[in-house]
Design an enzyme around this catalytic site. Structure first.
Site, PDB file in Angstrom:
ATOM      1  N   CYS A  78      30.592 -13.416 -16.025  1.00  0.00           N
ATOM      2  CA  CYS A  78      31.335 -12.173 -15.749  1.00  0.00           C
ATOM      3  C   CYS A  78      32.434 -12.499 -14.738  1.00  0.00           C
ATOM      4  CB  CYS A  78      30.418 -11.118 -15.139  1.00  0.00           C
ATOM      5  SG  CYS A  78      28.938 -10.735 -16.073  1.00  0.00           S
TER       6      CYS A  78
ATOM      7  N   HIS B 292      36.369 -11.537 -14.320  1.00  0.00           N
ATOM      8  CA  HIS B 292      36.605 -10.395 -13.425  1.00  0.00           C
ATOM      9  C   HIS B 292      36.672 -10.767 -11.946  1.00  0.00           C
ATOM     10  CE1 HIS B 292      36.493  -7.790 -16.853  1.00  0.00           C
ATOM     11  NE2 HIS B 292      35.368  -8.359 -17.248  1.00  0.00           N
TER      12      HIS B 292
ATOM     13  N   ARG C  74      29.845  -1.407 -22.638  1.00  0.00           N
ATOM     14  CA  ARG C  74      30.835  -2.416 -22.248  1.00  0.00           C
ATOM     15  C   ARG C  74      30.153  -3.738 -21.904  1.00  0.00           C
ATOM     16  NH1 ARG C  74      34.031  -4.969 -23.290  1.00  0.00           N
ATOM     17  NH2 ARG C  74      35.945  -5.622 -22.238  1.00  0.00           N
TER      18      ARG C  74
ATOM     19  N   CYS D  15      30.974  -7.302 -23.569  1.00  0.00           N
ATOM     20  CA  CYS D  15      31.389  -8.462 -22.771  1.00  0.00           C
ATOM     21  C   CYS D  15      30.458  -9.648 -23.017  1.00  0.00           C
ATOM     22  CB  CYS D  15      31.341  -8.134 -21.283  1.00  0.00           C
ATOM     23  SG  CYS D  15      32.860  -7.445 -20.665  1.00  0.00           S
TER      24      CYS D  15
END
Lengths: 288, 140
Positions: free
Chosen positions: A202, A206, A245, A249
Site C-alpha cells: 500500500c 500511497h 477500494r 487495490c
C-alpha cells in the site's frame, strides 16, 4: 595470533554496528508506538509536500495536485453522491419489520458518530467497522445483512458520514490492551508489506508513490485516506465502501484479494484511521 | 598501528564482500537480459537462466507427468495461501492446466502448471522477505 585477535575485534565492531542498524523500533508489540507512527507519517508528508496544509489531506490527491483539484472542485459543484446520501437517509430512517431501526443500534441515534469508527471491541476481541455494525444491527433485528461493497450499505454509511462531517477522528487504542495494539500492528504491517505478482505494498503507491503517476492516475497520499469514505468513484460510476477500494487495490497488486470486512482489512482500516486522527470526517467524497 | 590497520581492513572490506553480487542477483539479471535457456557464469561456475519449474516441465508430455506437476503446484499454492501471499492468477492457471489435460494437450498442461508453481514459489519467497523487511519503508 595477534592478527586473529585484531580481526575478531574488527568483526565484533562490525557485527555490533549491524545489530544496531537492524534493531527496528515499532515492529513488535513491545516497541510499537502508534502516536509516534502518526507523527512520523505526518512529518513525512510535511517534508514531501511542504505547501500542503495538514487539514487538507482529507481531500486526498486534491490536497497536493492543483490540476486534479481544479477538476474535482468542478465535480463537487454538483456532488455525484448527493442522491446516495438522500437514499441513505431514507434507508436509515425506514423501520425494520419489528418496528425498530438503525438509530436504536447506535450511540446518539447513529448521528455524528462516524469519527469513532473503526474501534476495538474488547469483548469480541476484534476491530469493528461502521459497515459491520450496520449489518449487525440488521441481523439482530431479524433482517438480512447487506452486501458489503456498494448499494444500500454504502448509502447508509454515506448518510452517517454526512451527519458526522467536520467531526474530528478520534480512534482509540485502549491503554494496556494487547489485543488492540496487535490489531493496529497487523494493520501497519499489512500497509507496508509488498505482495502480489507486482510486488507492491500500500505504501509503495500511497507513501513513496503519492502524487506520482501510475499510468494516467496520481496516487493519493495515505494520510487522510479513510476520512472521505464511502466515495463515489467515477471509475465505478457508483458509491463504494472503503473495503471495496481495499479489495480493488489488493487485486491491483495481483494478489488474490481478501474478502471485504476480512479481519486483515479491518485491522488495516484501524491502522489507517488511527493515522488520520486529528483530521475531520468529510465523507462521502467523490474521486476519479 | 597493525591493530588499527587490521580493524579498518575488516570494517572496510567485509561490507564490500557482503555486497558482491549474490547468485539470485546474477540469476535475475541474466534472466531479465537474456530470457530462458541462457548460460551465465557466477563464481567461476556455469548456470542456466531457466527457472526450476521450466526444467520440471521439460519432461515427456504425458497425462501422468502433467498431473504430477499440477499436484506439486497446488501444494505450493496451498502453502502460500496459508500465509496470505497467494497471487491473483495462480488458481486460473491451475484451472487452465486441468482443462488442457481434459483436452489431451499435456504439453500445454505442463507449461501452465509450471507457471502456477513458479507463482507459488516466488510468493513464498516474497513472504519470507516481507517478514524480515516490511518495516524498511516505515517513516521514522
Amino acid at each position: 595470533m595477534k592478527i586473529i585477535k585484531n580481526i575478531t575485534i574488527g568483526l565484533s565492531l562490525l557485527l555490533s554496528s549491524q545489530l544496531v542498524f537492524s534493531a527496528q523500533p515499532g515492529t513488535t508489540l513491545a516497541s510499537v508506538n502508534p502516536e509516534a507512527d502518526r507523527m512520523a507519517l505526518q512529518n513525512y508528508f510535511k517534508k514531501r509536500f511542504p505547501d500542503a496544509e495538514l487539514a487538507d489531506y482529507v481531500n486526498g490527491i486534491y490536497a497536493v495536485d492543483a490540476d486534479s483539484r481544479e477538476q474535482w472542485e468542478e465535480l463537487e459543484s454538483f456532488p455525484p453522491y448527493e442522491f446516495d446520501v438522500e437514499e441513505g437517509e431514507r434507508l436509515f430512517k425506514t423501520a425494520f419489520a419489528n418496528g425498530k431501526g438503525y438509530a436504536d443500534c447506535f450511540e446518539n441515534g447513529g448521528v455524528g458518530i462516524r469519527q469513532n469508527f473503526p474501534y476495538w471491541d474488547k469483548e469480541a476481541s476484534t476491530v469493528k467497522t461502521l459497515e459491520q455494525e450496520i449489518n449487525e444491527c440488521r441481523e439482530s433485528n431479524g433482517e438480512k445483512p447487506l452486501k458489503w461493497g456498494k448499494g444500500a450499505i454504502a448509502q447508509i454509511s454515506a448518510y452517517m458520514a454526512w451527519t458526522s462531517r467536520d467531526n474530528v477522528f478520534d480512534i482509540k487504542i485502549p491503554e494496556g490492551d494487547e489485543g488492540a495494539l496487535a490489531a493496529y500492528l497487523e494493520g501497519k504491517k499489512f500497509f507496508y508489506t509488498k505482495r502480489g505478482q507486482l510486488n507492491l505494498s500500500c505504501a509503495n503507491c500511497h507513501l513513496q508513490g503519492s502524487n506520482v503517476r501510475i499510468r494516467a492516475d496520481l496516487a493519493g497520499p495515505a494520510l487522510g485516506h479513510p476520512s472521505h469514505f464511502p466515495v463515489f468513484r467515477s471509475k465505478w460510476g457508483s458509491l463504494g465502501t472503503l473495503h471495496r477500494r481495499y479489495k480493488g487495490c489488493h487485486k491491483d497488486s495481483r494478489s488474490k484479494p481478501l474478502d471485504m470486512q476480512h479481519e486483515t482489512f479491518r485491522n488495516l482500516e484501524y491502522f489507517q484511521t488511527y493515522m488520520s486522527n486529528g483530521l475531520v470526517v468529510n465523507g462521502p467524497g467523490s474521486r476519479k | 598501528m597493525k591493530k588499527l590497520i587490521a580493524i579498518i581492513a575488516t570494517v572496510v572490506l567485509l561490507p564490500a564482500a557482503a555486497i558482491a553480487e549474490t547468485f539470485d542477483e546474477a540469476f535475475e539479471m541474466n534472466r531479465a537480459m537474456y530470457g530462458k535457456g541462457y548460460t551465465f557464469t557466477w563464481s567461476g561456475q556455469q548456470y542456466s537462466t531457466d527457472h526450476q519449474e521450466e526444467v520440471e516441465a521439460r519432461v515427456d508430455a504425458t497425462k501422468a507427468n502433467a498431473e504430477s506437476l499440477i499436484a506439486k503446484a497446488k501444494a505450493h499454492n496451498a502453502e502460500v495461501a496459508k500465509v496470505g501471499f497467494e497471487w491473483k492468477l495462480t488458481k486460473g492457471l491451475l484451472k487452465d492446466a486441468e482443462a488442457a489435460i481434459e483436452s489431451g494437450d499435456y504439453r500445454k498442461a505442463l507449461n501452465l502448471a509450471a507457471q502456477a508453481k513458479y507463482h507459488a514459489r516466488i510468493g513464498l519467497q516474497q513472504h519470507a522477505y516481507a517478514e524480515k523487511n516490511w518495516h524498511l519503508s516505515v517513516p521514522q
